[in-house]
Write a protein that holds these residues in place. Sequence first.
Motif, PDB file in Angstrom:
ATOM      1  N   SER A  11       0.862  -1.180   0.000  1.00 26.34           N
ATOM      2  CA  SER A  11       0.000   0.000   0.000  1.00 26.34           C
ATOM      3  C   SER A  11       0.906   1.241   0.000  1.00 26.34           C
ATOM      4  CB  SER A  11      -0.916  -0.087   1.220  1.00 26.34           C
ATOM      5  OG  SER A  11      -1.668   1.070   1.379  1.00 26.34           O
ATOM      6  N   GLY A  13       2.399   3.062   2.309  1.00 25.51           N
ATOM      7  CA  GLY A  13       3.636   3.041   3.103  1.00 25.51           C
ATOM      8  C   GLY A  13       4.719   2.205   2.434  1.00 25.51           C
ATOM      9  N   GLU A  32       2.823  -8.090  -1.427  1.00 26.53           N
ATOM     10  CA  GLU A  32       1.483  -7.631  -1.029  1.00 26.53           C
ATOM     11  C   GLU A  32       0.537  -8.832  -0.921  1.00 26.53           C
ATOM     12  OE1 GLU A  32      -0.331  -4.989   0.086  1.00 26.53           O
ATOM     13  OE2 GLU A  32      -2.042  -6.357  -0.104  1.00 26.53           O
ATOM     14  N   ARG A  33      -0.189  -8.876   0.196  1.00 21.71           N
ATOM     15  CA  ARG A  33      -1.092  -9.999   0.459  1.00 21.71           C
ATOM     16  C   ARG A  33      -2.284 -10.062  -0.512  1.00 21.71           C
ATOM     17  NH1 ARG A  33      -3.794  -9.551   6.213  1.00 21.71           N
ATOM     18  NH2 ARG A  33      -4.521  -7.646   5.225  1.00 21.71           N
ATOM     19  N   VAL A 116       2.649 -12.547   3.962  1.00 21.31           N
ATOM     20  CA  VAL A 116       3.832 -12.807   4.772  1.00 21.31           C
ATOM     21  C   VAL A 116       3.418 -13.431   6.099  1.00 21.31           C
ATOM     22  CG1 VAL A 116       5.633 -11.619   6.060  1.00 21.31           C
ATOM     23  CG2 VAL A 116       5.158 -10.994   3.687  1.00 21.31           C
ATOM     24  N   ASP A 307       1.416   2.640   9.030  1.00 17.67           N
ATOM     25  CA  ASP A 307       0.438   2.220  10.033  1.00 17.67           C
ATOM     26  C   ASP A 307       0.927   1.023  10.852  1.00 17.67           C
ATOM     27  OD1 ASP A 307      -1.221   4.198   9.126  1.00 17.67           O
ATOM     28  OD2 ASP A 307      -2.888   2.892   8.561  1.00 17.67           O
ATOM     29  N   GLY A 319      -1.957  10.028   8.243  1.00 18.56           N
ATOM     30  CA  GLY A 319      -1.547   8.655   7.961  1.00 18.56           C
ATOM     31  C   GLY A 319      -0.593   8.550   6.780  1.00 18.56           C
ATOM     32  N   VAL A 320      -0.955   9.202   5.693  1.00 18.72           N
ATOM     33  CA  VAL A 320      -0.134   9.093   4.483  1.00 18.72           C
ATOM     34  C   VAL A 320       1.154   9.914   4.637  1.00 18.72           C
ATOM     35  CG1 VAL A 320      -0.101   9.652   2.029  1.00 18.72           C
ATOM     36  CG2 VAL A 320      -2.094   8.532   3.021  1.00 18.72           C
TER      37      VAL A 320
HETATM   38  C1  LIG Z   1     -11.540   7.384   7.951  1.00 19.21           C
HETATM   39  C2  LIG Z   1     -10.101   7.538   7.632  1.00 19.21           C
HETATM   40  C3  LIG Z   1      -9.676   8.744   7.085  1.00 19.21           C
HETATM   41  C4  LIG Z   1      -8.336   8.928   6.796  1.00 19.21           C
HETATM   42  N1  LIG Z   1      -7.973  10.138   6.301  1.00 19.21           N
HETATM   43  C5  LIG Z   1      -6.679  10.357   6.051  1.00 19.21           C
HETATM   44  C6  LIG Z   1      -6.257  11.637   5.562  1.00 19.21           C
HETATM   45  O1  LIG Z   1      -7.034  12.565   5.331  1.00 19.21           O
HETATM   46  N2  LIG Z   1      -4.947  11.826   5.342  1.00 19.21           N
HETATM   47  C7  LIG Z   1      -4.050  10.813   5.568  1.00 19.21           C
HETATM   48  O2  LIG Z   1      -2.852  11.028   5.349  1.00 19.21           O
HETATM   49  N3  LIG Z   1      -4.411   9.609   6.029  1.00 19.21           N
HETATM   50  C8  LIG Z   1      -5.687   9.336   6.284  1.00 19.21           C
HETATM   51  N4  LIG Z   1      -6.051   8.128   6.754  1.00 19.21           N
HETATM   52  C9  LIG Z   1      -5.011   7.113   7.046  1.00 19.21           C
HETATM   53  C10 LIG Z   1      -4.344   6.482   5.802  1.00 19.21           C
HETATM   54  O3  LIG Z   1      -5.314   5.911   4.951  1.00 19.21           O
HETATM   55  C11 LIG Z   1      -3.312   5.400   6.246  1.00 19.21           C
HETATM   56  O4  LIG Z   1      -2.604   5.885   7.331  1.00 19.21           O
HETATM   57  C12 LIG Z   1      -2.299   5.070   5.162  1.00 19.21           C
HETATM   58  O5  LIG Z   1      -2.925   4.579   4.023  1.00 19.21           O
HETATM   59  C13 LIG Z   1      -1.270   4.037   5.733  1.00 19.21           C
HETATM   60  O6  LIG Z   1      -0.661   3.307   4.772  1.00 19.21           O
HETATM   61  P1  LIG Z   1       0.149   1.944   5.136  1.00 19.21           P
HETATM   62  O7  LIG Z   1       0.739   1.517   3.822  1.00 19.21           O
HETATM   63  O8  LIG Z   1       1.077   2.119   6.266  1.00 19.21           O
HETATM   64  O9  LIG Z   1      -0.916   0.867   5.638  1.00 19.21           O
HETATM   65  P2  LIG Z   1      -2.122   0.208   4.849  1.00 19.21           P
HETATM   66  O10 LIG Z   1      -2.693   1.160   3.864  1.00 19.21           O
HETATM   67  O11 LIG Z   1      -3.011  -0.393   5.863  1.00 19.21           O
HETATM   68  O12 LIG Z   1      -1.434  -0.974   4.012  1.00 19.21           O
HETATM   69  C14 LIG Z   1      -0.951  -2.172   4.539  1.00 19.21           C
HETATM   70  C15 LIG Z   1      -0.802  -3.136   3.374  1.00 19.21           C
HETATM   71  O13 LIG Z   1      -0.185  -4.325   3.842  1.00 19.21           O
HETATM   72  C16 LIG Z   1      -0.868  -5.437   3.304  1.00 19.21           C
HETATM   73  N5  LIG Z   1      -0.686  -6.542   4.244  1.00 19.21           N
HETATM   74  C17 LIG Z   1      -1.219  -6.696   5.469  1.00 19.21           C
HETATM   75  N6  LIG Z   1      -0.788  -7.837   6.041  1.00 19.21           N
HETATM   76  C18 LIG Z   1       0.044  -8.409   5.150  1.00 19.21           C
HETATM   77  C19 LIG Z   1       0.801  -9.610   5.154  1.00 19.21           C
HETATM   78  N7  LIG Z   1       0.789 -10.447   6.201  1.00 19.21           N
HETATM   79  N8  LIG Z   1       1.562  -9.907   4.055  1.00 19.21           N
HETATM   80  C20 LIG Z   1       1.601  -9.038   2.977  1.00 19.21           C
HETATM   81  N9  LIG Z   1       0.896  -7.893   2.921  1.00 19.21           N
HETATM   82  C21 LIG Z   1       0.130  -7.587   3.996  1.00 19.21           C
HETATM   83  C22 LIG Z   1      -2.323  -4.987   3.209  1.00 19.21           C
HETATM   84  O14 LIG Z   1      -3.044  -5.739   2.265  1.00 19.21           O
HETATM   85  C23 LIG Z   1      -2.153  -3.535   2.759  1.00 19.21           C
HETATM   86  O15 LIG Z   1      -2.097  -3.388   1.377  1.00 19.21           O
HETATM   87  C24 LIG Z   1      -7.379   7.890   7.032  1.00 19.21           C
HETATM   88  C25 LIG Z   1      -7.806   6.658   7.542  1.00 19.21           C
HETATM   89  C26 LIG Z   1      -9.153   6.482   7.861  1.00 19.21           C
HETATM   90  C27 LIG Z   1      -9.616   5.171   8.432  1.00 19.21           C
END
Ligand SMILES: Cc1cc2nc3c(=O)[nH]c(=O)nc-3n(C[C@H](O)[C@H](O)[C@H](O)COP(=O)(O)OP(=O)(O)OC[C@H]3O[C@@H](n4cnc5c(N)ncnc54)[C@H](O)[C@@H]3O)c2cc1C
Length: 401
Positions: A11, A13, A32-33, A116, A307, A319-320
Amino acid sequence: MARRAIICGGSIGGLFCAAFLRQAGWQTIVLERSRNELSGRGAGIVTHDLLVNLIAKTGASISDLGVQVQDRIAFDLEGDRVATLPLPQIVTSWDRVHSLLRALVPAGDYLLDKAVARYIDDRADGVTLVCEDGSQHHGDLLIGADGFRSALRGQMLPDVQPQYSGYVVWRCLAHEADLPDDLRDQVFDSFGFFLPQGTQILGYPIAGPLNDLRFGHRRYNFVWYAPVDGAELADMLTDATGYQHSITIPPPLVRDDVLERMQQFARSHLAKPFLDILARSERPFFTPIYDHLSPVFARGQVALAGDAACVARPHVGMGVTKAASDAEALARHLSNTAIPLALQSYNKERQTASALAFDTGRRLGSYIFAAPAFGQNLDGRNNPNLARIMAETAVVPAVSD
Ligand SMILES: Cc1cc2nc3c(=O)[nH]c(=O)nc-3n(C[C@H](O)[C@H](O)[C@H](O)COP(=O)(O)OP(=O)(O)OC[C@H]3O[C@@H](n4cnc5c(N)ncnc54)[C@H](O)[C@@H]3O)c2cc1C
């Protein structure tokens, strides 16, 4: 020979990590899962200068990033404006940011359907990742960018568990073309709020499908934070077959009577502009709000990012930006020094910064439960924290006294 990083999670991150590490001369592989390419169901993302600069730094184009809003406005129950705060911002969408970053990763370096399971970090020459399908991947560094229920964090820090906030967020999305002209004129150029006691609502325009920014083709997205106790949450997480999902429920499985209950409550409690948008929205869905903060962001040759490392409640809109900042810091420290020292410096810099976002998210969320200044505040006119919420929501928190 180039050092090799294995990134768990494809995703936003994980993609930021891949982009910055590749720039620093690393080989990267993203696992990616999900079986299919990811999609954000139209979720809006508020940008800050910091995020725009970090996207540009990856080499991705920042033109047509999103919809520009000029100010923030608060409505009362009838839809009259009760406050205005000039604050220009670009509001983009999860899909837009994801697709910009996804295009930077060569096809063979991004593997779908790779869940993973665990890692082995006891070798002097690197770390091995084991997938549920039995495949193994070896690298110099492993990055857990696998979201708030991270399998890698679960192995590294089993005691760190997401905490339920006591409220959920309902998300609604309407197409601009489906809104009457007067409603569109009322909401589309601003970041809008409705802040009565016991809830918080904020909404803003985002691009239409396929990043369509043309007038008439955009969408309006609002998020509605609503308190839900543990028993009610358990019911809301139960689908029509009687199966109770843990933590969250896939949107199509939310029961019709749960939606109807929300609509009924909305009819008497939602400000008119948001109620009118809800009436024209695609099927709304809810997400329970959790947060967590890992006490360390790295151990051995494994780092956590995005996250997986910390979730701040979404009021802070970080978050992003937080995930992008983690990735940039990780690549920068790894460019300067050997992996163990680099991870120490990364941990120090990013754990501290994330703690600030985490605390700010909790403070902004606590205003949902704050008592009104005097009398009642069902019409959104009497919120003692209105100015603070309008000024601090979705703004990078600054270190203060
Ligand atoms: C209501 C709401 C509003 C938001 N508004 C905002 C905003 O305005 N601005 C902002 O910046 N952020 C916002 N966010 C937060 C933002 O969407 C996230 O913080 C951001 O997308 C984090 O990205 P990430 O890649 O760390 O995690 P995630 O997007 O959760 O990605 C994790 C990835 O890992 C994969 N995965 C999980 N487990 C495994 C495994 N075992 N093996 C392989 N892959 C796996 C998942 O499939 C997923 O694709 C909001 C969130 C919510 C709920």
